[in-house]
Write a protein that holds these residues in place. Structure first.
Motif, PDB file in Angstrom:
ATOM      1  N   ALA A 361       0.838  -1.205   0.000  1.00 19.68           N
ATOM      2  CA  ALA A 361       0.000   0.000   0.000  1.00 19.68           C
ATOM      3  C   ALA A 361       0.871   1.251   0.000  1.00 19.68           C
ATOM      4  N   ALA A 362       1.934   1.223   0.815  1.00 17.17           N
ATOM      5  CA  ALA A 362       2.870   2.349   0.816  1.00 17.17           C
ATOM      6  C   ALA A 362       3.581   2.444  -0.525  1.00 17.17           C
ATOM      7  N   GLY A 363       3.924   1.295  -1.101  1.00 18.11           N
ATOM      8  CA  GLY A 363       4.559   1.300  -2.411  1.00 18.11           C
ATOM      9  C   GLY A 363       3.665   1.916  -3.469  1.00 18.11           C
ATOM     10  N   ASP A 364       2.374   1.580  -3.430  1.00 13.77           N
ATOM     11  CA  ASP A 364       1.436   2.175  -4.390  1.00 13.77           C
ATOM     12  C   ASP A 364       1.347   3.680  -4.197  1.00 13.77           C
ATOM     13  N   ALA A 365       1.311   4.120  -2.933  1.00 12.61           N
ATOM     14  CA  ALA A 365       1.258   5.560  -2.665  1.00 12.61           C
ATOM     15  C   ALA A 365       2.504   6.256  -3.220  1.00 12.61           C
ATOM     16  N   ALA A 366       3.655   5.615  -3.093  1.00 11.99           N
ATOM     17  CA  ALA A 366       4.889   6.200  -3.621  1.00 11.99           C
ATOM     18  C   ALA A 366       4.834   6.295  -5.140  1.00 11.99           C
ATOM     19  N   LEU A 367       4.300   5.264  -5.795  1.00 13.59           N
ATOM     20  CA  LEU A 367       4.204   5.288  -7.253  1.00 13.59           C
ATOM     21  C   LEU A 367       3.278   6.401  -7.730  1.00 13.59           C
ATOM     22  N   VAL A 368       2.169   6.586  -7.033  1.00 17.54           N
ATOM     23  CA  VAL A 368       1.248   7.675  -7.387  1.00 17.54           C
ATOM     24  C   VAL A 368       1.937   9.024  -7.202  1.00 17.54           C
ATOM     25  N   HIS A 369       2.697   9.156  -6.106  1.00 15.35           N
ATOM     26  CA  HIS A 369       3.412  10.399  -5.853  1.00 15.35           C
ATOM     27  C   HIS A 369       4.444  10.675  -6.948  1.00 15.35           C
ATOM     28  N   VAL A 370       5.191   9.660  -7.335  1.00 16.59           N
ATOM     29  CA  VAL A 370       6.191   9.830  -8.386  1.00 16.59           C
ATOM     30  C   VAL A 370       5.532  10.209  -9.705  1.00 16.59           C
ATOM     31  N   ALA A 371       4.381   9.601 -10.002  1.00 18.29           N
ATOM     32  CA  ALA A 371       3.656   9.947 -11.235  1.00 18.29           C
ATOM     33  C   ALA A 371       3.326  11.432 -11.265  1.00 18.29           C
ATOM     34  N   GLY A 372       2.882  11.959 -10.118  1.00 20.68           N
ATOM     35  CA  GLY A 372       2.583  13.385 -10.051  1.00 20.68           C
ATOM     36  C   GLY A 372       3.824  14.238 -10.275  1.00 20.68           C
ATOM     37  N   VAL A 373       4.968  13.814  -9.700  1.00 21.13           N
ATOM     38  CA  VAL A 373       6.222  14.557  -9.890  1.00 21.13           C
ATOM     39  C   VAL A 373       6.614  14.569 -11.365  1.00 21.13           C
ATOM     40  N   LEU A 374       6.481  13.430 -12.039  1.00 19.61           N
ATOM     41  CA  LEU A 374       6.864  13.353 -13.454  1.00 19.61           C
ATOM     42  C   LEU A 374       5.955  14.220 -14.326  1.00 19.61           C
ATOM     43  N   ARG A 375       4.668  14.215 -14.032  1.00 21.40           N
ATOM     44  CA  ARG A 375       3.759  15.070 -14.800  1.00 21.40           C
ATOM     45  C   ARG A 375       4.144  16.537 -14.646  1.00 21.40           C
ATOM     46  N   ALA A 376       4.365  16.944 -13.397  1.00 22.62           N
ATOM     47  CA  ALA A 376       4.700  18.344 -13.144  1.00 22.62           C
ATOM     48  C   ALA A 376       6.013  18.724 -13.812  1.00 22.62           C
TER      49      ALA A 376
END
Length: 752
Positions: A361-376
């Motif tokens: 679950a923490a890993g999924d949260a990290a992946l979502v966070h990284v996706a946001g960083v890459l978009r920005a």
């Protein structure tokens, strides 16, 4: 006496007598001639009367209406045969009988008795009187008549007579009632239909609509009557049906169907399938249109959602591998790709440790966070995709691409410096980045070559200390030239479709009918010929190839199923655990099923026990997602490995395949026979489908069938063959399909 004689003898007297005789003769002749003329005239009149009588009788006989002539004193002077038939009378009995004494039982429209004098009396307004008389089909049968009565003056003796006409309207009345019932039934059906229906005039204006249509358009039935149908259309679909309507009007087609958009009363858009038929008069002239409107908004949204899911990562919403490759190939196909296109490969540092310490679950949260960083960081200058696990990639398109990729890489590192809060812990994320710019070689080699170059640069970044960026250069290529070349060749082979499936038949052991096939991958190499999996399967497990190959093979299997003559034949595909966990494989399977309009039970997933040791929650979730969608899951190599019972208990398994190592020794090997019998009993107790593989002899097939194994495959029944060969044989197939859900123990296992 003498004087008398003398007188007669005188000449004058004789002359007078002669003249008198002549006159008498002339008079006699005249009267005779006159009586002859009168007789001839009378004969002519009688003949004319006879002709008229014959003509009158012919008219009376051919007429559909009955006629009665009634004298002024009320007696029936004449009655036609038709009238006798309608009223149930005989001409002999009715002629000369007073009208009031005719044996006619008549009723009015309210079924009240009428006297004959009232039934045949003239009406005040001159309209026909409606009466009922007994029919011929029983006591409850009524024949309905229209009776007209009028007085006329006979020109012969100037005596008045009454002419009564009787017309049997039972058939017309029944037809009118049937038409009324039919119309009422149609209107009730139209009013209560669950989908929209409307009657539209030739000017394409709504005449009648039902409640479902009005609700679909966000209006009312009364408000829509008289509304131009085109006024409800979406502006972009205003004339979608115009050409079809003209063809329908001209008689070139009997009906048509078109999908278009309408705008509801509240401004929302609804998608609908418009089906139109033209109603014509008996002569063929157009009368009006009958329209059926079926709301497809939800179906279309679901289809678009499935298409989106097929091309996007469900966790992060980023483009998935399929979409990324399409985008990259499109960019590289442009004329200035070698100066405007670049790729950034991104791989998180230490992601496995994060998963092990804090959970998935923490890993999924990290992946979502990284996706946001890459978009920005990308800022609209390219397409961001997640290839699987913690692998991301960005296809950059910019007029000054070399500058843009460096700026994006720096922004990614900067964005990841902000800690991620997980379970009251501040986690510092980092990533290794590899940059590759398009050039003549990568443009010629396609997207896979450019992506491989970016991966090589990213691995150099990891080797150099992680959390850094490296730009690709030729020295980063893998030292083993042969291995590298074969891997690149395999990547291109996957894109070209050189990986092909061969299909080994699976039979129902009891009936020996083909019910499905196992799909086995081969590489049709352009120079080395057909390669078996052992020669290239390890390369497929390299970075990025397993998922790409899996998607291509799923599509190939779906195309094969769509071409098979039976709509119940199924194909099983071997899938390893490293293809699962991010729902990308499941999305590809469901998308292929939808594109080719297949029943989900026709695509079966085979998993080996060895690949499922300690399955994580995301793999279990993806398997459950497939099973819930109707795709059966088979546990391959059943009986080998460790903890098979825990897999049957914890995973959404629909069936098992007995490993060929147990089949090889039966029925001679007692131990193998006992194990096969026990495993079959266990599977049946759990309500699972049972398949035995590796059957080479008739004795093995009979023994396994007696032990309860339902399906079998092996050299006894046929080897794997190309799709064209299998389709050309057109084997007779059974109708057994594997139920994705385990049955109850006492139920008939493994079939729908």
């Amino acid at each position: 006496m003498g004087g008398v004689v003398e007188l007669f003898a005188q000449p004058a007297f004789v002359a007078g007598v002669g003249a008198l005789l002549v006159m008498l003769a002339l008079c006699a002749f005249y009267f005779f001639w006159r009586s002859g003329r009168e007789r001839a005239a009378r004969d002519k009149a009688l003949a004319r009367e006879r002709r008229l009588r014959h003509q009158f009788d012919a008219v009376m006989t051919s007429s559909r209406d009955g006629v009665l002539l009634v004298t002024d004193d009320g007696e029936v002077a004449l009655i036609s045969d038709i009238a006798c038939s309608i009223l149930g009378l005989s001409a002999a009995d009715a002629t000369g009988t007073p009208l009031t004494r005719l044996p006619v039982r008549a009723t009015d429209t309210s079924m009240r008795p009428l006297l004959a004098s009232d039934a045949f009396a003239p009406t005040e307004d001159g309209r026909p009187r409606v009466i009922g008389v007994p029919g011929r089909r029983g006591a409850d049968d009524i024949r309905w008549l229209h009776v007209r009565s009028r007085r006329v003056v006979d020109p012969g003796d100037a005596g008045p007579v009454r002419i009564i006409t009787v017309m049997d309207t039972t058939g017309l009345r029944e037809a009118a009632e049937a038409l009324s019932r039919s119309d009422a039934q149609f209107r009730r059906a139209m009013e209560n239909a669950p989908t929209g229906m409307a009657l539209v005039d030739l000017e394409w204006r709504l005449m009648e609509v039902n409640r479902a249509f009005a609700e679909m358009m966000g209006s009312t039935v009364a408000a829509l009557r008289g509304t131009p149908f085109s006024a409800l259309s979406h502006p972009q679909d205003l004339h979608a049906e115009r050409d079809q309507l003209q063809r329908l009007y001209d008689g070139h087609q009997s009906h048509f169907s078109v999908e278009k958009r309408y705008v509801k009363g509240d401004g929302n858009v609804v998608w609908a399938v418009l089906e139109v038929g033209l109603v014509r008069y008996a002569g063929g002239a157009p009368d009006h249109y009958v329209v059926h409107v079926r709301d497809t908004t939800e179906v279309r949204m679901r289809s678009e959602l499935m298409q989106h899911r097929a091309m996007h990562d469900p966790l992060t919403g980023l483009a998935n591998r399929n979409l990324f490759h399409d985008v990259l190939e499109e960019l590289l196909a442009k004329p200035d790709a070698d100066t405007r296109v670049g790729v950034i490969a991104v791989d998180l540092d230490g992601f496995k440790g994060l998963n092990d310490r804090f959970g998935h679950a923490a890993g999924d949260a990290a992946l979502v966070h990284v996706a946001g960083v890459l978009r920005a960081a990308t800022g609209g200058r390219g397409t961001v995709a997640r290839l699987g696990g913690d692998e991301f990639v960005i296809a950059v398109q910019d007029p000054d691409c070399s500058k843009a990729v460096v700026e994006i890489a720096a922004a990614i590192h900067e964005g990841l410096r902000k800690p991620l809060a997980v379970k009251r812990h501040q986690i510092q994320l980092a990533a290794s980045l590899g940059i590759a710019m398009a050039d003549d070689e990568t443009v010629a080699g396609g997207g896979a070559t450019l992506l491989t170059a970016a991966d090589a640069a990213m691995y150099r970044a990891k080797a150099a200390g992680k959390s850094r960026t490296e730009v690709f250069e030729p020295s980063m290529r893998v030292s083993d030239d042969h291995h590298s070349a074969l891997a690149a060749e395999l990547a291109r082979a996957i894109e070209r479709g050189d990986l092909v499936l061969h299909y080994q038949p699976i039979l129902e052991l009891a009936s020996r009918t083909v019910v499905g096939y196992e799909a086995l991958v081969r590489w049709q190499h352009p120079t080395r010929g057909l390669l078996l999996p052992g020669a290239f399967l390890p390369l497929i497990n390299d970075r990025g190839l397993a998922a790409t190959a899996g998607a291509a093979l799923v599509e190939q299997a779906a195309q094969f199923l769509a071409r098979t003559p039976s709509d119940s034949t199924w194909v099983s595909l071997n899938v390893s655990a490293d293809q699962l966990g991010n729902s990308e494989f499941a999305d590809g399977v469901l998308a292929a099923i939808g594109r080719h309009h297949l029943a989900p039970q026709r695509v079966v997933i085979e998993l080996t026990e060895a690949s499922l040791v300690a399955p994580n929650t995301r793999i279990r979730h993806e398997l459950t997602e497939l099973r819930n969608a109707g795709v059966p899951i088979l546990l391959d190599d059943f009986g080998t490995g460790v903890s098979p019972l825990s897999y049957l208990r914890d995973l959404p398994v629909s069936g098992v395949k007995l490993d060929m190592s147990f089949v090889a020794g039966i029925p001679e090997d007692p131990a193998g026979a006992r194990v096969s019998r026990a495993l079959g009993a266990l599977a049946r107790e759990l309500g699972l489908a049972t398949i035995a593989e590796g059957i080479e002899t008739e004795a093995q097939a009979e023994f396994l069938a007696d032990c309860g194994w339902r399906y079998g495959q092996g050299w006894l029944f046929g080897v794997a063959q190309p799709a064209a060969t299998v389709l050309a044989q057109h084997p007779l197939t059974g109708t057994s399909m594997i139920d994705p859900r385990p049955a109850e123990p006492d139920a008939v296992y493994g079939e729908l």
